[in-house]
Design a protein around this motif. Structure first.
Motif: not given
Length: 208
Positions: A149-150, A75-80, A90-95, A101-111
């Motif tokens: 943690x996607x 039920x938490x934050x949904x991301x593509x 491997x899958x890459x997910x951005x958030x 406020x502010x801008x802290x972009x990341x990519x999480x690569x998961x198995x």
């Protein structure tokens, strides 16, 4: 897994039906170990020593907490997410890890262990919870999350219509953010959290 903080709200909350049977296929070792702990406590209490009954409430709580946390996660934050590699998959997910406020972009690569055949470039849905810095106690405020943690949606449901509907909720900007972020990663890809667009974001002014 952790239950959700009542003071934290997802910007795009997940909207799927959590199915315990589907989730069991993903995390069967952990689930079986929790059930065995409970059964062993009961059996030892009956046939070996009454002291073992003291572990029964603990085992019941651990089982209850596990399933509450698992269902709440979705039920938490949904991301593509985009498949960026095969063997391993491997899958890459951005958030954006910004809190207020502010801008802290990341990519999480998961198995990823897909329930059906996938190719590089395929899109999937994930739902994530966010982790605060261990020093973020209110007195030493840190204005971004330290990690997220996607988990792929198809680990929790096999309803293809629900999965397609969830993926359709993601904006074109989200997919563009993933592609742009992945372009800054070094091959071969490996699981982990990666800061991206450092020079153009607030990452350039933080040391944490």
């Amino acid at each position: 897994m952790h239950t959700l903080d009542n003071d934290t709200f997802a910007s795009t909350p997940g909207m799927i039906s959590f199915k315990p049977g589907v989730w069991f296929k993903h995390d069967r070792k952990k689930i079986i170990s929790l059930v065995l702990f409970l059964l062993t406590s009961v059996l030892f209490g009956f046939f070996v020593t009454k002291i073992a009954f003291l572990f029964v409430p603990v085992a019941c709580y651990m089982n209850w907490y596990y399933w509450i946390a698992a269902s709440e996660h979705f039920t938490a934050d949904s991301n593509g997410g985009i498949v960026i590699s095969k063997n391993p998959t491997l899958v890459a997910v951005s958030t954006n890890l910004a809190k207020f406020g502010g801008d802290y972009p990341v990519i999480k690569v998961i198995e990823y262990k897909p329930s059906k055949f996938v190719r590089v470039g395929d899109r999937i849905g994930t739902i994530a919870v966010y982790e605060a810095h261990e020093d973020d106690d209110g007195e030493s405020f840190i204005n971004h999350w330290v990690d997220f943690e996607p988990i792929p949606i198809d680990y929790a449901t096999d309803d293809r219509s629900e999965i397609r509907r969830e993926i359709a909720r993601y904006s074109d900007e989200q997919w563009e953010d993933i592609e742009s972020g992945v372009s800054q990663l070094t091959k071969p890809y490996s699981p982990g959290l990666y800061r991206v667009h450092i020079a153009d974001s607030d990452w350039c002014t933080t040391s944490r």
